[in-house]
Design an enzyme around this catalytic site. Structure first.
Site, PDB file in Angstrom:
ATOM      1  N   ASP A 198     -48.001  20.306  -5.362  1.00 20.64           N
ATOM      2  CA  ASP A 198     -48.530  19.516  -6.470  1.00 20.64           C
ATOM      3  C   ASP A 198     -47.454  19.218  -7.515  1.00 20.64           C
ATOM      4  O   ASP A 198     -46.619  20.082  -7.828  1.00 20.64           O
ATOM      5  CB  ASP A 198     -49.674  20.315  -7.121  1.00 20.64           C
ATOM      6  CG  ASP A 198     -50.303  19.621  -8.300  1.00 20.64           C
ATOM      7  OD1 ASP A 198     -50.955  18.588  -8.094  1.00 20.64           O
ATOM      8  OD2 ASP A 198     -50.137  20.122  -9.431  1.00 20.64           O
ATOM      9  N   GLU A 249     -38.233  29.569   8.109  1.00 23.10           N
ATOM     10  CA  GLU A 249     -38.358  30.995   8.451  1.00 23.10           C
ATOM     11  C   GLU A 249     -39.711  31.263   9.107  1.00 23.10           C
ATOM     12  O   GLU A 249     -39.810  31.993  10.104  1.00 23.10           O
ATOM     13  CB  GLU A 249     -38.201  31.812   7.167  1.00 23.10           C
ATOM     14  CG  GLU A 249     -38.584  33.272   7.249  1.00 23.10           C
ATOM     15  CD  GLU A 249     -38.772  33.856   5.853  1.00 23.10           C
ATOM     16  OE1 GLU A 249     -39.923  34.192   5.491  1.00 23.10           O
ATOM     17  OE2 GLU A 249     -37.788  33.965   5.113  1.00 23.10           O
TER      18      GLU A 249
END
Length: 535
Positions: A198, A249
């Protein structure tokens, strides 16, 4: 295709008037059958709801009115069983004023480590009575609020790009960045497939927080200060590279493909392209298309500019027409030049716009209720409106409540299946929605819902939509250039949108139209998918 769920307004399982996680779980088969690939869930975290859930007090939990963390885990598992991916909203520019960090900061002394997590500054003027700079809140009024210190004296000011209940975090502090690394990992461990971030351009702040060059008042629209010094600062890209590292990751650890999308309202497509460079986020929302008027030239420019800007990044374009922050496009497209609203016109254009959206290369986002042809509810009583944009403007700006009215699922009267019979939704639904419920449209081959079913099925299965192919189709008649948007995809598929009044010829065999043809030609305010005739 990703379907945005605004949880408070999607489905209410327990009858308290507010949508909840179990309501979403119950409706997941509907979304599977609609043909979407996944869901983006707007904030479902604990929040005092000063800004509809975008004021988060705990990024690792679920709001008690919406359910539990166990419910959320069940939703993620059930979505995966149905072949749906789950994307969560992450609000990182600010937290709620009830977040433990800000509660600690407000009780701490100036200069303390707790205050360093935010932007606290002494005021200007002899008594510090003026804000530290002239920045304005996106929701109207100053972007600064003064605290009263624990001893009762007027104290420092804190920065809030949005509402006063949403203090901005200091993203140049390692502690803040590390906290959000762990927030992302928390949800990845629960199985989510990615994140929508956001208000990304607000994260970084210009060193020293200098005065803005255009300190005009704002009303929830970000446009007035897109060119200013405190928005879209270059340092934000270090944050995005860090997030991408956490996502990479996660992919290595789980073997799953993850996705990220930025809410980045910036001044040019070229600036937007910087958010999706290979080591930053995967995609970014395209607001040029959302804000384009119903004009062939405007739509063509929005599409062309976005595709050109992204060409060097390798990132796919991401298209949408509405969201929890935007006036529903049935209403936008139905607004006549004199200001009157023609909903029949708006729905004809919305049907055509659906085929335009779904015909473009890249990914698309659908806001809940678009597939039902819902309009903006503009006649909500003022005392029921909750959007801070409305209240901070003194009621002169309607705000965003009108696109957040709970969905109509079934039945002839409110709550229209949103909640159990006799329950009262948190915002009132119009009686006229009785004919727009999912149940009412399910068996109507001419309905908006049926159009979305057919379009999404074709988009998924037809080879013409599988690749990235795109080329404009020119119009020989100069009048058509002002009225028609046409482009070719792969396998001979063409998308034709007629925004004018004259019917136009179609260049091939029809796959799908948004409106019946007139003597084989496409009428005005309509769109078609065709397979081009061989030369």
């Amino acid at each position: 295709m990703i379907y945005e769920i605004y949880p408070r307004s999607f489905a209410d399982a327990d009858g308290d008037g507010t949508g909840d996680v179990r309501g979403i779980i119950a409706r997941l088969p509907y979304l599977r059958d609609l043909g979407v690939d996944g869901v983006w869930i707007a904030p479902w975290y604990p929040s005092p709801l000063a800004d509809g859930g975008y004021d988060v007090s705990d990024h690792r939990g679920i709001h008690p009115a919406l359910g539990t963390l166990e419910d959320a885990a069940e939703l993620i598992d059930r979505a995966h069983e149905l072949g749906l991916r789950v994307v969560l909203d992450v609000v990182a520019n600010h937290v709620s004023h009830e977040h433990p960090w800000f509660v600690e900061a407000a009780a701490a002394a100036p200069g303390s480590p707790a205050r360093r997590r935010f932007h606290f500054r002494p005021g200007r003027g002899p008594d510090g009575d003026e804000p530290p700079n002239n920045w304005q809140s996106a929701f109207g009024g100053p972007a600064w609020t003064r605290l009263r210190e624990p001893d009762g004296r007027p104290g420092e000011w804190y920065l809030h790009t949005f509402a006063p209940e949403q203090p901005d975090l200091a993203w140049d502090l390692e502690e803040v960045a590390a906290e959000y690394d762990e927030v992302l990992r928390h949800w990845l461990r629960l199985g989510v497939d990615g994140f929508r971030f956001d208000a990304v351009p607000a994260l970084a702040k210009r060193p020293g927080l200098p005065d803005a060059t255009a300190p005009a008042a704002h009303d929830g629209a970000q446009g007035p200060w897109l060119n200013d010094t405190h928005w879209d600062v270059d340092e934000v890209h270090a944050v995005l590279r860090r997030w991408r590292g956490v996502l990479d990751e996660g992919e290595r650890a789980t073997g799953r493909s993850l996705v990220s999308v930025a809410e980045a309202v910036v001044r040019t497509p070229e600036r937007l392209a910087r958010y999706v460079r290979p080591d930053e986020l995967h995609t970014a929302f395209n607001f040029d298309l959302v804000h384009a008027p119903w004009s062939a030239r405007a739509l063509r420019e929005a599409i062309e500019g976005s595709l050109a800007a992204l060409a060097s990044t390798g990132a796919p374009p991401t298209w949408s027409l509405s969201s929890h922050d935007e006036t529903r496009h049935v209403t936008r497209f139905g607004r006549r030049p004199d200001g009157t609203l023609d909903l029949a016109l708006g729905r004809r254009r919305a049907r055509a716009a659906a085929l335009l959206l779904l015909g473009l290369p890249g990914s698309a986002y659908l806001y809940q209720g678009e597939e039902l042809g819902l309009e903006e509810v503009e006649d909500l009583p003022d005392h029921l409106r909750q959007d801070p944009v409305h209240h901070r403007s003194g009621g002169t700006v309607p705000g965003r409540d009108g696109c957040r009215v709970p969905l109509p699922w079934s039945g002839a009267s409110a709550p229209f299946g949103f909640g159990p019979p006799g329950s009262t939704p948190w915002l009132p639904q119009p009686e006229r929605w009785a004919g727009l419920t999912a149940q009412a449209q399910a068996d109507d081959a001419s309905s908006m819902l049926a159009l979305y079913h057919r379009a999404l099925a074709l988009r998924r299965t037809h080879p013409g939509f599988a690749g990235d192919g795109f080329a404009w189709v020119g119009q020989d008649d100069p009048d058509d250039q002002d009225a028609v948007v046409a482009f070719r995809r792969d396998a001979g598929v063409a998308v034709v949108v007629n925004l004018g009044e004259r019917p136009v010829e179609l260049p091939g065999e029809v796959l799908l139209t948004s409106a019946p043809l007139l003597d084989g030609r496409l009428p005005g305010d309509a769109a078609a998918w065709v397979v081009a005739n061989p030369a």
